[in-house]
Design a protein around this motif. Structure first.
Motif, short mmCIF file in Angstrom:
data_model
loop_
_atom_site.label_atom_id
_atom_site.label_comp_id
_atom_site.label_asym_id
_atom_site.label_seq_id
_atom_site.Cartn_x
_atom_site.Cartn_y
_atom_site.Cartn_z
N GLU A 105 12.28 -2.09 -6.45
CA GLU A 105 12.64 -1.11 -5.44
C GLU A 105 11.43 -0.17 -5.28
N VAL A 106 10.67 -0.40 -4.23
CA VAL A 106 9.37 0.29 -4.11
C VAL A 106 9.44 1.37 -3.03
N TRP A 107 8.83 2.51 -3.28
CA TRP A 107 8.56 3.48 -2.22
C TRP A 107 7.11 3.91 -2.28
N ILE A 108 6.63 4.47 -1.18
CA ILE A 108 5.21 4.82 -1.07
C ILE A 108 5.07 6.30 -0.75
N TYR A 109 4.15 6.95 -1.45
CA TYR A 109 3.78 8.33 -1.12
C TYR A 109 2.38 8.27 -0.52
N SER A 110 2.27 8.59 0.77
CA SER A 110 0.98 8.50 1.46
C SER A 110 0.73 9.83 2.17
N PRO A 111 0.13 10.80 1.48
CA PRO A 111 0.01 12.14 2.03
C PRO A 111 -1.19 12.35 2.98
N PHE A 112 -2.09 11.36 3.08
CA PHE A 112 -3.30 11.57 3.90
C PHE A 112 -3.09 11.02 5.31
N SER A 113 -3.59 11.77 6.30
CA SER A 113 -3.41 11.32 7.68
C SER A 113 -4.51 10.34 8.08
N LYS A 114 -5.70 10.50 7.47
CA LYS A 114 -6.80 9.57 7.82
C LYS A 114 -7.06 8.61 6.66
N LEU A 115 -6.91 7.32 6.92
CA LEU A 115 -7.13 6.32 5.87
C LEU A 115 -8.27 5.39 6.28
N LYS A 116 -8.95 4.82 5.30
CA LYS A 116 -9.93 3.78 5.62
C LYS A 116 -9.20 2.61 6.30
N GLU A 117 -9.94 1.87 7.11
CA GLU A 117 -9.35 0.83 7.96
C GLU A 117 -8.45 -0.16 7.18
N ILE A 133 8.15 5.10 3.31
CA ILE A 133 6.87 5.82 3.17
C ILE A 133 7.13 7.31 3.36
N TYR A 134 6.65 8.10 2.43
CA TYR A 134 6.84 9.56 2.49
C TYR A 134 5.48 10.25 2.53
N GLN A 135 5.45 11.36 3.31
CA GLN A 135 4.18 12.10 3.41
C GLN A 135 4.15 13.32 2.49
N THR A 136 5.31 13.84 2.15
CA THR A 136 5.32 15.08 1.36
C THR A 136 6.01 14.83 0.01
N ILE A 137 5.59 15.62 -0.93
CA ILE A 137 6.07 15.47 -2.31
C ILE A 137 7.56 15.76 -2.42
N GLU A 138 8.04 16.68 -1.58
CA GLU A 138 9.46 17.08 -1.64
C GLU A 138 10.38 15.92 -1.29
N GLN A 139 9.88 14.97 -0.49
CA GLN A 139 10.75 13.87 -0.03
C GLN A 139 10.92 12.77 -1.09
N LEU A 140 10.12 12.80 -2.15
CA LEU A 140 10.05 11.61 -3.02
C LEU A 140 11.34 11.36 -3.80
N PRO A 141 11.84 10.12 -3.75
CA PRO A 141 13.01 9.77 -4.56
C PRO A 141 12.62 9.63 -6.04
N ASN A 142 13.62 9.46 -6.89
CA ASN A 142 13.33 9.22 -8.31
C ASN A 142 12.66 7.86 -8.49
N SER A 143 12.00 7.70 -9.61
CA SER A 143 11.44 6.38 -9.92
C SER A 143 11.36 6.22 -11.43
N ASP A 144 11.18 4.96 -11.85
CA ASP A 144 11.03 4.67 -13.28
C ASP A 144 9.56 4.58 -13.66
N LEU A 145 8.71 4.43 -12.64
CA LEU A 145 7.28 4.24 -12.88
C LEU A 145 6.53 4.68 -11.64
N LEU A 146 5.37 5.33 -11.85
CA LEU A 146 4.50 5.66 -10.72
C LEU A 146 3.19 4.89 -10.86
#
Ligand SMILES: NC(=O)C1=CN([C@@H]2O[C@H](COP(=O)(O)OP(=O)(O)OC[C@H]3O[C@@H](n4cnc5c(N)ncnc54)[C@H](O)[C@@H]3O)[C@@H](O)[C@H]2O)[C@H](O)CC1
Ligand SMILES: [K+]
Length: 535
Positions: A105-117, A133-146
């Motif tokens: 069960e994967v989720w992504i935290y991607s806080p940067f607006s500009k990414l390499k291609e 995909i979440y942009q802010t830290i407040e939105q992040l669900p729980n996880s067992d591993l980062l």
């Protein structure tokens, strides 16, 4: 001939060297996208293999999270992927995709607006797969591993908010963090924390060991470090490193190539090295015993130990095989004058090790051995006395090799004008060795050795159990014994110094395994030296 894997495991690179090696691989035709796919595929596989480890924070075990064990669906393993703007983020996104397809069960935290291609393309694909995909830290669900793919060797400047505060909050979660390449926020070369950094439980160093992995200031952020070998051709490594002074990890294979030192079947004690130890005072008697016991383990052919007269019977009782030279002593109980047996002078010895427990009252003795033409190890008070004499000018006058074995405090007293060893240990010892023309062994969590030509050797693993009074005395004796033997055998002295440092660390590790970290007093340590070789 060493195999490729062994050679790769000895190499240590800077960020610039790593980028140059990578550029050669790309220029030779390897597509960037293919390399990222290969590297991240290996990481994803390792993540699934690693058994759950108890999470340690501040020395306490918080939980034993059963992530990634057995069937991911059954375990309900939730994995959060932290994605930065560069290719470290790209690696992380390939890992996200792979784990998603393996049922995590994967989720992504991607806080940067500009990414390499390439990173941006992988993010787009992950989104199309329905990975949240979440942009802010407040939105992040729980996880067992980062999985930390925020920054790799491309981090150039200090981290600022909001990403710095996000990292601080992620560190506070009681969740294991696996870092890709190195914990985000660490400087690849100095290991310095650039603002803040991920505190990883495990780090996958990609391709070649980076310098940060051996800098004391980085160690608490790295967790368990492992190299992910992705088949970098040795020819590219050689092409890039050829002019740069080399930095080498001391591996078991390199150290054990010298241990035990070869002994011909027909020999005698003086052919197997004669070491003179000069150590001890009425105040510090134990240091002399520990240095002697370290030398004993080296197998040196003949051991002479000069101590103040009043320590003679004590030393004889602990080291019956050694020739104990009782010397006239000062009122304070330091050696006042070296009084060697008849027909003996300093040229009778293959090496001299001088310093443990001497006190500063033994200054004339240290001056005398520095003026001799014998290979010399200076430690402890030997170093403090040398510092007062002016280390660089004094050492440059020596004809024979000198090995200095300071800890950071002694190092700074010896070389006050060399850049701070706390900032970049490798650079500091390189400069100190070049300026003094001595071999410098800087003790620390990862002991490092430099020769005057700029080559560096690193002891890659050790134990905090060795941070204990007397442990350095054992090293001085061990090193002295090996050096005296090597003088008769044409083995490069740097190799001997590196071998001694590795052996000493391994004895600490073995003793700590059997007796806990608390059970490794310096005397016990001497008893584990031979066990390292006989195990
Ligand atoms: N070594 C290899 O052969 C391979 C490496 N891979 C991975 O790629 C990274 C290095 O990638 P790169 O894109 O060069 O750098 P980073 O991902 O570390 O990030 C750089 C990125 O971040 C920006 N940046 C730098 N400092 C800051 C800052 N303080 N704040 C915000 N942004 C910052 C910078 O401008 C760049 O855009 C390596 O570590 C590996 O993980 C390959 O995938 C496989 C081969
Ligand atoms: K990282």
């Amino acid at each position: 001939m060493q195999n490729r894997q062994e050679k790769i495991s000895q190499v240590v690179v800077t960020a610039v060297q790593m980028r140059d090696i990578e550029d050669r691989i790309f220029a030779a035709g390897m597509p960037v996208v293919a390399l990222m796919e290969k590297v991240a595929g290996l990481i994803a596989r390792r993540i699934q293999e690693i058994p759950p480890t108890p999470l340690k924070k501040g020395g306490y075990i918080l939980s034993n999270t059963p992530f990634l064990r057995g069937s991911p669906q059954a375990g309900g393993s939730r994995v959060g992927i932290l994605v930065g703007p560069g290719h470290n983020g790209g690696d992380a996104l390939v890992v996200a995709r792979e784990l998603h397809f393996r049922g995590y069960e994967v989720w992504i935290y991607s806080p940067f607006s500009k990414l390499k291609e390439l990173t941006s393309q992988h993010l787009q694909y992950a989104q199309s797969l329905g990975i949240p995909i979440y942009q802010t830290i407040e939105q992040l669900p729980n996880s067992d591993l980062l999985i930390d793919g925020l920054f790799g060797f491309g981090l150039e400047r200090k981290l600022t908010n909001p990403i710095a505060s996000a990292i601080n909050q992620l560190n506070e979660l009681s969740v294991p963090i696996y870092s890709i390449d190195l914990p985000s926020g660490l400087h690849t070369d100095t290991g310095e924390v650039l603002g803040t950094a991920i505190r990883a439980t495990h780090t996958f160093c990609l391709g070649l060991w980076k310098l940060a992995f051996f800098q004391d200031q980085a160690l608490e952020y790295l967790g368990k470090a492992e190299l992910i070998d992705f088949d970098i051709p040795l020819a590219d490594v050689k092409a890039v490193l050829k002019d740069a002074p080399s930095i080498r990890r001391i591996t078991p294979a390199t150290a054990l190539a010298n241990l035990p030192l070869p002994r011909p079947s027909v020999t005698h004690k003086y052919k197997e090295g004669h070491l003179l130890l000069i150590c001890g005072s009425r105040r510090y008697a134990g240091g002399a015993i520990l240095t002697g016991l370290g030398a004993r383990a080296s197998g040196v052919g003949m051991l002479s130990i000069a101590v103040p007269e009043s320590l003679k019977s004590l030393l004889v009782s602990h080291l019956p095989e050694a020739l104990i030279v009782g010397c006239p002593e000062t009122e304070t109980g330091a050696i006042a004058q070296l009084q060697l047996p008849e027909k003996t002078d300093l040229s009778s010895f293959n090496a001299i090790a001088c310093g443990p427990g001497l006190t500063q009252d033994a200054t004339p003795i240290v001056q005398e051995v520095i003026e001799s033409d014998r290979p010399l190890i200076l430690d402890a008070d030997g170093l403090n006395i040398l510092a007062q004499m002016g280390a660089i000018a004094t050492l440059k006058k020596r004809q024979a090799v000198t090995v200095l074995t300071p800890h950071t405090g002694e190092f700074q007293r010896l070389f006050p004008d060399v850049p701070d060893a706390k900032h970049d240990r490798m650079q500091a010892i390189r400069e100190a060795a070049a300026q003094s023309e001595a071999i410098v062994l800087l003790k620390g969590s990862r002991t490092a050795i430099a020769n005057p030509q700029g080559a560096v050797w690193i002891v890659p693993e050790s134990t905090p159990a060795l941070a204990r009074g007397g442990s350095g005395d054992v090293l001085t004796g061990l090193l002295g014994g090996l050096l005296a033997q090597a003088a008769t055998k044409e083995i490069p002295i740097e190799n001997i110094v590196a071998t001694a440092a590795w052996w000493h660390s391994q004895a600490g590790i073995l003793a700590a395994q059997e007796r806990t970290e608390l059970g490794v007093d310096a005397f016990t340590l001497t008893q584990y030296l031979i066990k390292v070789l006989s195990n």
